[in-house]
Design a protein around this motif. Structure first.
Motif, PDB file in Angstrom:
ATOM      1  N   LYS A  23      -4.121  -5.514  13.468  1.00  0.00           N
ATOM      2  CA  LYS A  23      -4.987  -6.186  14.437  1.00  0.00           C
ATOM      3  C   LYS A  23      -6.471  -5.892  14.177  1.00  0.00           C
ATOM      4  CE  LYS A  23      -1.557  -6.183  18.128  1.00  0.00           C
ATOM      5  NZ  LYS A  23      -1.219  -5.714  19.509  1.00  0.00           N
ATOM      6  N   ASP A  24      -6.751  -4.669  13.682  1.00  0.00           N
ATOM      7  CA  ASP A  24      -8.141  -4.275  13.481  1.00  0.00           C
ATOM      8  C   ASP A  24      -8.693  -4.694  12.128  1.00  0.00           C
ATOM      9  OD1 ASP A  24      -7.965  -3.146  15.952  1.00  0.00           O
ATOM     10  OD2 ASP A  24      -7.614  -1.095  15.218  1.00  0.00           O
ATOM     11  N   ASP A  25      -7.825  -5.143  11.240  1.00  0.00           N
ATOM     12  CA  ASP A  25      -8.286  -5.519   9.896  1.00  0.00           C
ATOM     13  C   ASP A  25      -8.776  -6.969   9.913  1.00  0.00           C
ATOM     14  OD1 ASP A  25      -8.546  -6.162   7.143  1.00  0.00           O
ATOM     15  OD2 ASP A  25      -7.109  -4.584   6.644  1.00  0.00           O
ATOM     16  N   GLU A  26     -10.102  -7.149   9.844  1.00  0.00           N
ATOM     17  CA  GLU A  26     -10.675  -8.508   9.881  1.00  0.00           C
ATOM     18  C   GLU A  26     -10.318  -9.297   8.630  1.00  0.00           C
ATOM     19  OE1 GLU A  26     -14.828  -8.242  10.523  1.00  0.00           O
ATOM     20  OE2 GLU A  26     -14.663  -7.279  12.506  1.00  0.00           O
ATOM     21  N   VAL A  58       4.190 -11.175   7.606  1.00  0.00           N
ATOM     22  CA  VAL A  58       3.539 -11.049   6.298  1.00  0.00           C
ATOM     23  C   VAL A  58       2.421 -10.022   6.355  1.00  0.00           C
ATOM     24  CG1 VAL A  58       2.149 -12.280   4.590  1.00  0.00           C
ATOM     25  CG2 VAL A  58       4.160 -13.370   5.577  1.00  0.00           C
ATOM     26  N   LEU A  59       1.599 -10.083   7.405  1.00  0.00           N
ATOM     27  CA  LEU A  59       0.494  -9.151   7.534  1.00  0.00           C
ATOM     28  C   LEU A  59       0.996  -7.716   7.700  1.00  0.00           C
ATOM     29  CD1 LEU A  59      -1.935 -11.176   9.841  1.00  0.00           C
ATOM     30  CD2 LEU A  59      -1.870 -11.062   7.348  1.00  0.00           C
ATOM     31  N   LEU A  60       2.095  -7.561   8.435  1.00  0.00           N
ATOM     32  CA  LEU A  60       2.671  -6.222   8.584  1.00  0.00           C
ATOM     33  C   LEU A  60       3.124  -5.665   7.246  1.00  0.00           C
ATOM     34  CD1 LEU A  60       4.810  -6.534  11.840  1.00  0.00           C
ATOM     35  CD2 LEU A  60       2.614  -5.373  11.555  1.00  0.00           C
ATOM     36  N   HIS A  61       3.735  -6.503   6.416  1.00  0.00           N
ATOM     37  CA  HIS A  61       4.226  -6.039   5.118  1.00  0.00           C
ATOM     38  C   HIS A  61       3.074  -5.657   4.190  1.00  0.00           C
ATOM     39  CE1 HIS A  61       6.483  -5.707   1.446  1.00  0.00           C
ATOM     40  NE2 HIS A  61       5.742  -6.651   0.887  1.00  0.00           N
ATOM     41  N   VAL A  62       2.029  -6.459   4.195  1.00  0.00           N
ATOM     42  CA  VAL A  62       0.876  -6.157   3.338  1.00  0.00           C
ATOM     43  C   VAL A  62       0.299  -4.790   3.674  1.00  0.00           C
ATOM     44  CG1 VAL A  62      -1.459  -6.872   2.726  1.00  0.00           C
ATOM     45  CG2 VAL A  62       0.362  -8.571   2.949  1.00  0.00           C
ATOM     46  N   VAL A  86      -0.042   2.012   4.075  1.00  0.00           N
ATOM     47  CA  VAL A  86       0.220   3.135   4.974  1.00  0.00           C
ATOM     48  C   VAL A  86       1.548   2.911   5.683  1.00  0.00           C
ATOM     49  CG1 VAL A  86      -2.199   3.701   5.377  1.00  0.00           C
ATOM     50  CG2 VAL A  86      -1.085   1.982   6.786  1.00  0.00           C
ATOM     51  N   ASN A  87       2.071   3.970   6.255  1.00  0.00           N
ATOM     52  CA  ASN A  87       3.345   3.879   6.961  1.00  0.00           C
ATOM     53  C   ASN A  87       3.211   4.171   8.454  1.00  0.00           C
ATOM     54  OD1 ASN A  87       4.835   3.305   4.624  1.00  0.00           O
ATOM     55  ND2 ASN A  87       4.857   5.481   4.079  1.00  0.00           N
ATOM     56  N   THR A  88       2.028   4.441   8.910  1.00  0.00           N
ATOM     57  CA  THR A  88       1.845   4.724  10.334  1.00  0.00           C
ATOM     58  C   THR A  88       0.733   3.860  10.886  1.00  0.00           C
ATOM     59  OG1 THR A  88       0.279   6.489   9.807  1.00  0.00           O
ATOM     60  CG2 THR A  88       2.599   7.129  10.069  1.00  0.00           C
ATOM     61  N   GLY A  89       0.869   3.526  12.120  1.00  0.00           N
ATOM     62  CA  GLY A  89      -0.169   2.744  12.787  1.00  0.00           C
ATOM     63  C   GLY A  89      -0.337   1.354  12.235  1.00  0.00           C
ATOM     64  N   ILE A  90       0.759   0.759  11.762  1.00  0.00           N
ATOM     65  CA  ILE A  90       0.661  -0.544  11.106  1.00  0.00           C
ATOM     66  C   ILE A  90       0.225  -1.631  12.086  1.00  0.00           C
ATOM     67  CG2 ILE A  90       1.970  -2.311   9.875  1.00  0.00           C
ATOM     68  CD1 ILE A  90       3.699  -0.143   8.728  1.00  0.00           C
TER      69      ILE A  90
END
Length: 385
Positions: free
Chosen positions: A159-162, A141-145, A150-154
């Motif tokens: 992981k870095d998004d608090e 779910v977090l990957l899809h959001v 963005v399409n790179t560095g997902i």
């Protein structure tokens, strides 16, 4: 067996002619008619022997070809060679048996160790999920959001998004709903315009054509694909593809070329004038079900005037015509399709009819006699049929 050589026939006739002439010379008392008949016979056989000298030697089995396999039918094609078996000594068989047993023992130990680890891992994951009130879908779910932004560095950005790491349960559930809708759109969504739809059709049919051609070369199957536009305003180019000489099927069976069949199919498809909702509406589904059920008894019995009777099905259909409908879904009430109340039930019944799970069966004489006996017993007992 080989046909006799014509030169041998020529020599035999010549020798026989010489022998009879000698007999004529040493037999002066023969009648003239007898001599003339012998000479005529010799002349005829001698001519036939001379004419046969131009005929070559013909083997008796000429013209017989091996068609036992697809490779034999195509002697000039490249063959995918199977793995050849080799001779194995008894010592090798014994050695391999020991090695096989050792590998099986090692594999069993490895499987047990992996299974034990997976059990522990599953228990640990369930414990973590329970302690933190999250489900195992969180990662996807977090990957899809983040993929919507963005399409790179997902992976790293998630992981870095608090904010994403500290989502509430309500927000996570909403993202789950959004992800499911996104997946459903990719599978069942429609193209935005006619140009995109035409490009999708062209790319997909090209891939299918290559697969069918490859499958034909590998196995010798016959296949045919017809792709037609479904609306008169569509810019999709109608096309068809066949393997080998499958296109000749229509001309041999119906007397029409495949181009004529394609044009008729395109005209029929355009006259349907149905979108996805109309095609799968309750009314459309009931129409499809009625057509599928009504055509069955007519095809089996070759009687064109059979009318389906749901109210008196046992007596009016089974007993009268000796056919019965097999595979009706248990959770769908047996009744006229127009009486089906939900789209889900209509879908289920339509699908089993199209797949052949639900079909008409012609009863044998013994089956029909048994059914008639049981039906009469119910009537005598006063049960409703």
């Amino acid at each position: 067996m080989v046909v006799s050589h014509p030169i041998a026939n020529f020599h035999q006739a010549s020798l026989l002619s010489l022998r009879v002439c000698c007999e004529i010379v040493v037999t002066p008392n023969l009648h003239l008619e007898t001599i003339i008949s012998w000479v005529t016979w010799f002349d005829k056989n001698l001519k036939e022997s001379i004419e046969d000298t131009n005929c070559p030697e013909v083997p008796a089995n000429e013209g017989i070809h091996d068609i036992s396999t697809w490779a034999a039918c195509n002697p000039g094609a490249c063959i995918i060679q199977p793995c050849r078996s080799r001779q194995i000594s008894e010592a090798q068989k014994a050695s391999w048996a020991i090695a096989r047993q050792q590998r099986a023992t090692k594999k069993a130990l490895l499987d047990n160790a992996v299974q034990e680890y997976l059990t522990q891992q599953t228990s640990k994951l369930e414990e973590i999920a329970l302690n933190h009130s999250i489900t195992v879908q969180r990662h996807n779910v977090l990957l899809h959001v983040k993929a919507l932004e963005v399409n790179t560095g997902i992976q790293k950005m998630v992981k870095d998004d608090e904010q994403l790491q500290n989502l509430t349960q309500e927000a996570l559930e909403q993202h789950v709903i959004t992800l499911n809708e996104h997946r459903d759109t990719k599978i069942h969504g429609v193209r935005a315009n006619n140009v995109a739809a035409a490009q999708d059709v062209l790319a997909t049919t090209d891939r299918i054509t290559k697969e069918l051609t490859s499958l034909h070369d590998h196995t010798g199957i016959y296949a045919m694909l017809l792709v037609m536009r479904g609306h008169i305003n569509n810019s999709i180019q109608s096309m068809w593809t066949t393997t080998d000489n499958s296109a000749e099927f229509w001309e041999d069976i119906s007397g029409h070329q495949i181009v004529d069949i394609a044009h008729q199919y395109e005209q029929w498809a355009c006259t349907q004038n149905q979108n996805l909702l109309e095609h799968d509406s309750l009314g459309s589904l009931c129409k499809q079900i009625t057509k599928a059920i009504s055509s069955g008894p007519k095809k089996i019995t070759n009687k064109k005037h059979i009318v389906m009777n749901y109210h008196s099905y046992e007596t009016a259909i089974i007993k009268t015509y000796g056919v019965c409908l097999v595979g009706w879904p248990e959770d769908v009430r047996f009744s006229n399709p127009s009486a089906i109340g939900t789209v889900a039930e209509a879908w289920k019944l339509r699908d089993v009819l199209c797949s052949g799970t639900c079909f008409w069966k012609k009863l044998s004489k013994s089956e029909l006699d048994l059914f008639a006996t049981e039906l009469n017993a119910h009537c005598v007992a006063g049960k409703t049929i």
